[in-house]
Design an enzyme around this catalytic site. Structure first.
Site, mmCIF file in Angstrom:
data_model
loop_
_atom_site.group_PDB
_atom_site.id
_atom_site.type_symbol
_atom_site.label_atom_id
_atom_site.label_comp_id
_atom_site.label_asym_id
_atom_site.label_seq_id
_atom_site.Cartn_x
_atom_site.Cartn_y
_atom_site.Cartn_z
ATOM 1 N N THR A 1 -2.312 3.143 -20.882
ATOM 2 C CA THR A 1 -2.299 2.543 -19.913
ATOM 3 C C THR A 1 -3.901 1.103 -20.049
ATOM 4 O O THR A 1 -4.060 1.493 -21.138
ATOM 5 C CB THR A 1 -2.698 2.566 -17.988
ATOM 6 O OG1 THR A 1 -4.202 3.120 -18.243
ATOM 7 C CG2 THR A 1 -1.922 4.417 -18.125
ATOM 8 N N GLU A 2 -4.298 0.066 -19.250
ATOM 9 C CA GLU A 2 -4.822 -0.832 -19.277
ATOM 10 C C GLU A 2 -6.375 0.089 -19.293
ATOM 11 O O GLU A 2 -7.443 -0.018 -20.549
ATOM 12 C CB GLU A 2 -5.018 -2.246 -18.477
ATOM 13 C CG GLU A 2 -4.533 -3.501 -18.956
ATOM 14 C CD GLU A 2 -3.156 -3.130 -17.983
ATOM 15 O OE1 GLU A 2 -2.522 -1.880 -17.784
ATOM 16 O OE2 GLU A 2 -1.796 -3.750 -18.255
ATOM 17 N N ASP B 1 -7.537 4.913 -8.163
ATOM 18 C CA ASP B 1 -8.664 5.567 -7.835
ATOM 19 C C ASP B 1 -9.698 6.110 -7.237
ATOM 20 O O ASP B 1 -8.687 7.214 -6.701
ATOM 21 C CB ASP B 1 -8.576 3.778 -6.521
ATOM 22 C CG ASP B 1 -8.353 2.810 -6.792
ATOM 23 O OD1 ASP B 1 -9.066 2.378 -8.172
ATOM 24 O OD2 ASP B 1 -7.929 1.681 -5.907
ATOM 25 N N ASP C 1 -9.258 9.505 -15.944
ATOM 26 C CA ASP C 1 -10.402 9.793 -16.948
ATOM 27 C C ASP C 1 -12.088 10.875 -15.827
ATOM 28 O O ASP C 1 -12.622 11.495 -15.968
ATOM 29 C CB ASP C 1 -11.044 9.180 -17.909
ATOM 30 C CG ASP C 1 -11.824 7.843 -17.002
ATOM 31 O OD1 ASP C 1 -11.271 7.941 -15.902
ATOM 32 O OD2 ASP C 1 -12.611 7.587 -17.031
ATOM 33 N N GLU D 1 -6.430 3.207 -19.703
ATOM 34 C CA GLU D 1 -6.667 4.618 -20.508
ATOM 35 C C GLU D 1 -7.060 3.687 -21.693
ATOM 36 O O GLU D 1 -8.451 4.851 -22.514
ATOM 37 C CB GLU D 1 -5.712 5.407 -20.714
ATOM 38 C CG GLU D 1 -5.236 6.271 -21.486
ATOM 39 C CD GLU D 1 -3.868 6.061 -22.197
ATOM 40 O OE1 GLU D 1 -2.825 5.701 -21.255
ATOM 41 O OE2 GLU D 1 -4.269 7.244 -22.552
ATOM 42 N N ASP E 1 0.690 -1.030 0.367
ATOM 43 C CA ASP E 1 -0.136 0.271 0.212
ATOM 44 C C ASP E 1 1.333 1.245 0.386
ATOM 45 O O ASP E 1 1.731 1.556 0.405
ATOM 46 C CB ASP E 1 -0.976 -0.017 1.559
ATOM 47 C CG ASP E 1 -1.461 1.186 1.160
ATOM 48 O OD1 ASP E 1 -1.816 2.080 0.510
ATOM 49 O OD2 ASP E 1 -3.211 0.745 1.634
HETATM 50 N N1 SAM Z 1 -2.746 2.463 -13.524
HETATM 51 C C1 SAM Z 1 -3.763 1.096 -13.645
HETATM 52 C C2 SAM Z 1 -4.352 1.370 -15.344
HETATM 53 O O1 SAM Z 1 -4.005 2.682 -15.402
HETATM 54 O O2 SAM Z 1 -4.180 0.354 -16.229
HETATM 55 C C3 SAM Z 1 -4.316 0.534 -13.179
HETATM 56 C C4 SAM Z 1 -5.059 1.624 -12.478
HETATM 57 S S1 SAM Z 1 -6.605 1.032 -11.119
HETATM 58 C C5 SAM Z 1 -8.274 2.190 -11.230
HETATM 59 C C6 SAM Z 1 -5.907 1.542 -9.787
HETATM 60 C C7 SAM Z 1 -4.661 0.262 -9.555
HETATM 61 O O3 SAM Z 1 -4.185 1.050 -8.412
HETATM 62 C C8 SAM Z 1 -5.691 -0.575 -8.488
HETATM 63 O O4 SAM Z 1 -4.822 -2.277 -9.198
HETATM 64 C C9 SAM Z 1 -5.310 -0.510 -7.116
HETATM 65 O O5 SAM Z 1 -5.281 -2.062 -6.464
HETATM 66 C C10 SAM Z 1 -4.310 0.251 -6.918
HETATM 67 N N2 SAM Z 1 -4.013 1.377 -5.791
HETATM 68 C C11 SAM Z 1 -5.146 2.261 -5.305
HETATM 69 N N3 SAM Z 1 -4.585 2.325 -4.346
HETATM 70 C C12 SAM Z 1 -2.879 1.971 -3.941
HETATM 71 C C13 SAM Z 1 -2.326 2.115 -2.614
HETATM 72 N N4 SAM Z 1 -2.698 3.347 -1.826
HETATM 73 N N5 SAM Z 1 -0.852 1.536 -3.017
HETATM 74 C C14 SAM Z 1 -0.720 0.402 -3.933
HETATM 75 N N6 SAM Z 1 -1.528 0.599 -5.121
HETATM 76 C C15 SAM Z 1 -3.405 1.295 -5.248
#
Ligand code: SAM
Length: 216
Positions: free
Chosen positions: A191-192, A117, A153, A194, A95
């Site tokens: 990114t995926e 997120d 986005d 995006e 984290d």
């Molecule tokens: N960056 C990728 C993309 O653009 O395709 C994934 C986007 S996804 C919405 C957000 C990712 O951030 C998730 O895999 C989530 O588990 C990770 N994440 C969220 N908060 C986090 C944190 N505090 N530390 C590490 N990873 C985190």
């Protein structure tokens, strides 16, 4: 984001030569892991890792570290990584709240945040990766002239970030509300998320930020 539990992912990550299982022990010594003095760039919340993996292939002169909270997602990046003959990409499952325990002052030259997120409820604002609380953490590890690149986005998250940046003592040095139709698109790596959101017609927002010069 809803996550499907991928059976065995925790074990696969623990056993992988491409993940660092006690990252706190590498604080201030990441150059030893890569056996060179190249700059370190990190992506926080890398998901399945397409973005950072492509960057690593394109830039052997940079050391990349992908950070992801969940094994079920990270294991996909580890699987892709195995197919590549590169030595500048490692992963950490953690984290990012504890990022200062893993990197020393000035150890990181660039941070990427992609489609973080949104945590839409006000009471969760401090969990957003562009909140002032997270910017204060990045302040502790980023080189003085280091930058953060953030794409999303989500207009609410982008607007929130625009306000957090100056409040935390940082500046926006470049931004766009429509990345794919702007000069900032040059060299853009999708990114995926995006790819998914732009194919739905959502404009992609991007900002590049840096800290204010304290001596000014
Ligand atoms: N960056 C990728 C993309 O653009 O395709 C994934 C986007 S996804 C919405 C957000 C990712 O951030 C998730 O895999 C989530 O588990 C990770 N994440 C969220 N908060 C986090 C944190 N505090 N530390 C590490 N990873 C985190």
């Amino acid at each position: 984001m809803r996550l499907r539990n991928v059976k065995g992912s925790r074990e696969a990550i623990a056993d992988s030569e491409y993940t660092v299982s006690s990252p706190e022990e590498q604080k201030g010594r990441w150059n030893h892991i890569f056996a060179n003095e190249n700059p370190v760039h990190i992506e926080i919340g890398m998901g399945k890792g397409r973005f950072i993996t492509e960057l690593a292939v394109m830039h052997p002169e940079i050391n990349f570290i992908g950070i992801e909270k969940y094994s079920s997602v990270l294991v996909r990046a580890v699987d892709k990584r195995k197919e590549l003959d590169i030595n500048n990409l490692m992963f950490v499952r953690m984290d990012a709240e504890y990022i200062e325990n893993v990197f020393a002052e000035n150890e990181v030259s660039k941070i990427y945040l992609n489609f973080s997120d949104p945590w839409p409820k006000d009471r969760h604002a401090k969990r957003r990766l562009t909140s002032r609380q997270f910017l204060a953490r990045y302040d502790k590890i980023l080189k003085r002239d280091g930058t953060i690149e953030f794409k999303t986005d989500n207009r609410d998250l982008f607007d929130f970030s625009m306000e957090e940046v100056p409040a935390a003592g940082w500046s926006v040095i470049e931004y766009t509300y429509n990345l794919h139709d702007s000069q900032m698109a040059v060299g853009n790596i999708m990114t995926e998320y995006e790819e998914r959101f732009s194919s739905m017609g959502n404009p992609i927002h991007k900002m590049v930020i840096k800290r204010n010069d304290k001596s000014a």
